[in-house]
Design an enzyme around this catalytic site. Structure first.
Site, PDB file in Angstrom:
ATOM      1  N   LEU A  67       0.818  -1.216   0.000  1.00 26.72           N
ATOM      2  CA  LEU A  67       0.000   0.000   0.000  1.00 26.72           C
ATOM      3  C   LEU A  67       0.856   1.272   0.000  1.00 26.72           C
ATOM      4  O   LEU A  67       0.529   2.256  -0.650  1.00 26.72           O
ATOM      5  CB  LEU A  67      -0.931  -0.015   1.212  1.00 26.72           C
ATOM      6  CG  LEU A  67      -2.188   0.839   1.070  1.00 26.72           C
ATOM      7  CD1 LEU A  67      -3.057   0.338  -0.064  1.00 26.72           C
ATOM      8  CD2 LEU A  67      -2.973   0.851   2.378  1.00 26.72           C
ATOM      9  N   CYS A  68       1.989   1.222   0.745  1.00 22.25           N
ATOM     10  CA  CYS A  68       2.798   2.440   0.819  1.00 22.25           C
ATOM     11  C   CYS A  68       3.423   2.763  -0.536  1.00 22.25           C
ATOM     12  O   CYS A  68       3.599   3.932  -0.881  1.00 22.25           O
ATOM     13  CB  CYS A  68       3.854   2.325   1.916  1.00 22.25           C
ATOM     14  SG  CYS A  68       5.049   1.042   1.620  1.00 22.25           S
ATOM     15  N   THR A  69       3.745   1.727  -1.319  1.00 21.89           N
ATOM     16  CA  THR A  69       4.270   1.970  -2.667  1.00 21.89           C
ATOM     17  C   THR A  69       3.193   2.632  -3.521  1.00 21.89           C
ATOM     18  O   THR A  69       3.435   3.625  -4.215  1.00 21.89           O
ATOM     19  CB  THR A  69       4.697   0.643  -3.329  1.00 21.89           C
ATOM     20  OG1 THR A  69       5.690   0.036  -2.519  1.00 21.89           O
ATOM     21  CG2 THR A  69       5.247   0.878  -4.718  1.00 21.89           C
ATOM     22  N   ASN A  84       2.650   6.227  -1.994  1.00 25.24           N
ATOM     23  CA  ASN A  84       3.729   7.213  -1.894  1.00 25.24           C
ATOM     24  C   ASN A  84       4.817   7.129  -2.956  1.00 25.24           C
ATOM     25  O   ASN A  84       5.311   8.155  -3.406  1.00 25.24           O
ATOM     26  CB  ASN A  84       4.395   7.112  -0.520  1.00 25.24           C
ATOM     27  CG  ASN A  84       3.384   7.236   0.582  1.00 25.24           C
ATOM     28  OD1 ASN A  84       2.491   8.079   0.518  1.00 25.24           O
ATOM     29  ND2 ASN A  84       3.481   6.363   1.574  1.00 25.24           N
TER      30      ASN A  84
END
Ligand code: ZN
EC number: 6.2.1.64
Lengths: 537, 445
Positions: free
Chosen positions: B213-215, B218
């Site tokens: 999810l962070c990829t 962000n």
């Protein structure tokens, strides 16, 4: 929003229908398929199953050549002959029912025996992209093989015989640019980065970075940095042995930042760099198979008849020779890796723009060559060259052998070697060749009629013995196999035909699209044990 | 029985099959009955169930019917789409929107006289044991792993054992399973209770590609990251039509495509195409006619062997790949002693740390390559009493939701506690024994 949102491409009906296969061979492969004309000799169950898997994905056109009238047995095993068609032309009924599969495909038929057709109309086969023959007797097979070899048209010969299947591809030469390998090693050039890449990587200073940045430097740069360190300490060599690679991995590991208590932080990019040591730290060289292509006579000595593949290969050769280190063009793509967007994209663009520059040089060579050869300048487009360069490391060329030659003198060592194992699948090759000889001699198949099974076993055995003597091979395979083949009596079982048909159709698509590596050159399916084998004849 | 009793063209039409079944041969199955009866059996008695009427299913129905099987049922809940027509050869453009099972059955029955294909336009979960009991053989041509696991579990659970604890042969329904992806495929034979079942070899299924999810949020780098961003985050936020994403609705796909393109250009990412957006949104698996033909043929040949005993069946797994030449590999997949479905030994689930919350335990059940649960409901046997820990559906979900945040210790789970798990992957529950490493008791001392 500054960027002009381009209008969404409303997909055509065709691309919707073919969506699932376009994801495999792309629009270019599809165009090649739609321009292809295939000919099927004999609408056996195997034959119509092959055509089915060509018509569904949208082959341009097909023609069936078959002079037989439909029997009840044909109907029993062939889906494209309906129950009421007994006694009608097999070519005609099969063509009609196959055409229902796809309105985009054209199809016609010739209700005539292929041997007669070849005699009366020797140019009949000239216009086909591929010719497929199923259950073609040896005498006609040799005629067709010679004819198509001279015309430089690929020929696919297939047979389903009881529980055994056979596919043989004949072509003079087959070239592939897009082989779609399952596992591709990235082209990173860490041993010898091109100037822009080197400059870019040299400006990165890992030591001065805070964790947030440090953990987001692409592994390619991390690996390069520590590789340089390692090389400085080792006379500029690349690590080669396991021990040396391990010491490089250790060096990278030592670079992972630690917290106040000295515990290493989680830095995925460093882990990726450590993993990549094995495959990414290798000298960038021209692989032997590609070297062979570049050194081939038809590459070095082009003629006005040379095909685009070889002209591009020569241009590639000129590029490699002109490049001081003798390397192939940069591929221009990198795998995904842990990194922040900006660092990753700049790195990616660096590889990409070098690839464009390299391809441009190759394209210039191509244009010069086309001029020298008096071929029109638009014979090869820049797009073709880019694709060629992108896949340069995986280029594939196979030179084929003729079936007619094989029938006269098979590859003895091959057979003898396989016969050392009494269970070898090669035995079924020998059996099928024996059946061919049997048919040539008696004009019927061994065991075709119920009351002939026993006497035919002895006759078939004699045929096979003669073959083995001709080839100088031995020992004679177990009698069990002769008995087994004889009891099949030329039965065509649908599920065996469907297996062979599916395989042969895909090989035909490979020959048409010049994508993926085709079978080289003989395939045997043993349905009894569900094993298969490939042999080169 | 004389062959004259069977209808139409029997004698000539099945001549090819008869040569195999009626003539003795040196490689035949040792227990084979070489007589007309075998053909009579597959034509008049043997009932086969084909699960799935898609790429594999269409081929399977044709192959089986032309090998002499005449009583075939087919289950598929799907309707025909345009993108099926490049391989699902029993369907035409006019059939788009109709039931796959019904159109396929109708086609087969009209093309092959005497063949009776019965369609079931429903889910496999809509039927119970009494339905599945009527078949001699089940062949699966599915793309869903959950459905495969469910039917596998159903067939294993239907086996019965005699008083001596021996498996009763008459209760065994063999299952043949085919699967394809692009130019790769596999065919396998499962004799429940005897050879490896789907669950024994669950780790053969590759985990689905997921992006952190962070990829997505962000640090996008790939076009796929941009598409996932729109699919996972932006759709919820902006919800343009106030409905969940429908991958078959062109306006939905177009919206995602345009937003993904925006995001990609913002980050300078190349390669967002309409085709790629569709692939990511619908999780499309490439498919081609030839591979489906090959794998179905392999499965049908095995069905023929099993039903007629003409040869020993495949033991038990065949891999196929024609990316580079034609490659196949046959091997014997092994049973797992503690298989959740067919194992004789109860499976233990090792908990490696204290303080694990129930929701983490559920995540573990879903992520473990050998378990791969989908939405497990959990009950524990504590002091001979059964206690519901969590159920994913209905009002009971609300009642048990608070447990998710509690630790296993707080819920009373100990070393050796038996956990009863209900999941979409099986019609019946499975029992796991918890094992704490190190045991909680030791740690608390
Ligand atoms: Zn199992």
């Amino acid at each position: 929003m500054a960027s002009p949102a381009p209008k969404s491409p409303e997909q055509s009906e065709k691309s919707k229908k073919y969506d699932r296969q376009l994801r495999l061979w792309g629009d270019d492969g599809q165009v090649a398929l739609e321009q292809a004309k295939v000919c099927l000799i004999n609408a056996t169950s195997t034959g119509t199953e092959i055509l089915k898997s060509l018509i569904l994905p949208g082959v341009g056109a097909f023609t069936i050549v078959d002079g037989k009238k439909i029997t009840e047995e044909d109907i029993g095993c062939n889906f494209f002959l309906d129950a009421d068609s007994c006694g009608q032309s097999r070519a005609q009924v099969a063509t009609q029912l196959l055409l229902e599969l796809n309105p985009d495909v054209r199809g016609d038929y010739v209700d005539e025996n292929a041997e007669v057709l070849l005699e009366n109309n020797p140019d009949f086969f000239n216009s086909f992209t591929v010719v497929i023959g199923t259950s073609v007797p040896e005498r006609l097979l040799i005629l067709l093989s010679k004819k198509l070899w001279n015309l430089d048209i690929p020929f696919v010969s297939c047979q389903s015989y009881g529980f055994v299947g056979y596919i043989r591809l004949q072509f003079t030469e087959h070239t592939v640019v897009e082989t779609h390998p399952d596992n591709e090693i990235p082209d990173l050039r860490l041993d010898a980065p091109f100037p822009e890449l080197k400059q870019h990587m040299d400006t990165v200073d890992l030591e001065s970075m805070e964790l947030k940045d440090h953990a987001h430097v692409p592994y390619v740069i991390v690996l390069y940095k520590y590789l340089e360190k390692w090389r400085q300490a080792n006379d500029g060599r690349l690590p080669q042995t396991y021990k040396e690679k391990e010491s490089l991995r250790e060096l990278i590991r030592s670079g992972i930042l630690t917290d106040e208590e000295g515990i290493p932080q989680a830095e995925e990019n460093f882990e990726e760099a450590i993993k990549a040591v094995n495959y990414a730290v290798i000298p960038t060289v021209v692989p032997p198979e590609v070297r062979k292509i570049l050194d081939a006579d038809c590459c070095v000595n082009l003629t006005s008849e040379s095909k685009p593949f070889w002209i591009m290969a020569k241009a590639l050769r000129d590029f490699v020779e002109g490049e001081d280190q003798g390397r192939l063009p940069v591929r221009g793509s990198i795998p995904d890796m842990t990194a922040d967007t900006h660092r990753y994209i700049s790195l990616q663009q660096m590889y990409h723009s070098q690839a464009s520059k390299d391809a441009e040089v190759v394209f210039k060579h191509v244009q010069q060559l086309l001029h020298q050869l008096n071929q029109p300048p638009d014979t090869i487009s820049e797009k073709d060259v880019r694709l060629f360069c992108k896949h340069a490391v995986n280029l594939h060329v196979v030179r084929g052998t003729s079936l007619a030659d094989e029938c006269v003198a098979a590859n003895r060592e091959n057979i003898a070697l396989a016969l050392e194992n009494p269970e070898s699948t090669m035995i079924f090759y020998i059996m099928l060749r024996g059946v061919d000889r049997f048919f040539a001699e008696y004009n019927t198949y061994p065991g075709e009629f119920d009351n002939q099974v026993e006497p035919d076993i002895a006759k078939l055995k004699a045929c096979i013995s003669k073959l083995l003597v001709e080839w100088g091979c031995g020992p004679f395979p177990k009698d069990d196999y002769v008995h087994e083949i004889c009891r099949y009596g030329a039965a065509e079982l649908h599920s065996v035909a469907a297996f062979v048909g599916g395989c042969a159709a895909q090989e035909t698509i490979k020959l048409i699209t010049h994508q993926y590596k085709p079978l080289n050159n003989t395939f045997i399916y043993d349905g009894i044990t569900s094993n298969t084998a490939t042999y080169v004849f | 029985m004389s062959s004259g009793e069977t209808p139409d063209n029997f004698h000539y039409r099945w001549n090819h099959v008869r040569k195999i079944l009626e003539r003795p041969g040196p490689f035949c199955h040792p227990n084979e009955d070489r007589s007309v009866n075998v053909l009579q059996f597959i034509m008049n008695t043997c009932k086969i169930l084909v699960i799935g009427a898609g790429g594999l299913g269409c081929e399977l129905l044709k192959d089986l019917a032309l090998m002499g099987f005449r009583s075939i049922d087919v289950i598929d809940m799907d309707t025909i789409e345009l993108s099926n027509l490049n391989r699902q050869f029993l369907f035409r453009r006019k059939d788009i929107g109709s039931s796959k099972a019904e159109v396929a059955a109708k086609f087969l029955n009209s093309r092959i006289p005497g063949c009776v294909v019965t369609p079931h336009c429903c889910k496999i979960q809509d039927y119970d044991e009494s339905f599945y009991r009527q078949f001699h053989l089940v062949i699966c041509g599915l793309d869903s792993i959950v459905a495969r696991r469910w039917i596998n579990s159903m067939l294993v659970s239907m086996q019965t054992y005699d008083d001596d604890g021996e498996l009763e042969e008459s209760s065994i329904i063999p299952m043949i399973d085919g699967g394809t992806e692009g130019f790769k495929g596999n065919a396998r034979v499962i004799i429940p209770g005897i050879s490896a079942c789907i669950e024994c070899t669950l780790d053969l299924f590759p985990p689905q590609v997921t992006y952190p999810l962070c990829t997505i949020a962000n640090t996008p780098r790939l076009p796929e990251h941009c598409i996932e961003y729109v699919k996972v985050l932006l759709w919820q936020k902006e919800n343009p039509w106030n409905v969940p994403i429908d991958g078959d609705d062109p306006s939905h796909v177009t919206w995602i495509y345009e937003k993904a393109l925006d995001r990609a250009s913002q980050f300078n990412i190349q390669g967002v195409t309409y085709r790629l957006v569709q692939g990511v949104v619908k999780n499309i698996i490439p498919a081609v006619a030839s591979t489906n033909a090959v794998i179905s043929a392999a499965c049908s040949t095995e069905a023929f062997k099993l039903a007629t005993r003409c040869f020993l069946p495949l033991d038990n797994y065949m891999v196929f790949n024609d990316v580079d030449g034609i490659y196949t590999y046959t091997y014997e997949a092994e049973r797992k002693e503690d298989c959740l479905v067919c194992g004789q030994v109860q499976r233990t689930l090792t908990i490696k740390r204290s303080g694990m919350k129930l929701e983490e335990l559920i995540a573990l059940l879903c992520e473990d390559a050998e378990l791969q649960m989908k939405n497990p409901g959990l009950t524990a046997l504590i002091d001979d009493k059964s206690r519901t820990l969590y159920m994913p559906r209905g009002t009971i979900e609300e009642q048990t939701r608070a447990n998710l945040k509690m630790t296993l210790e707080e819920l009373g789970l100990r070393d050796g506690t038996q956990l009863v798990v209900a999941d979409a992957t099986s019609p019946s529950t499975a029992v796991l024994t918890l094992k704490f490493v190190p045991p909680i008791d030791v740690e608390m001392q």
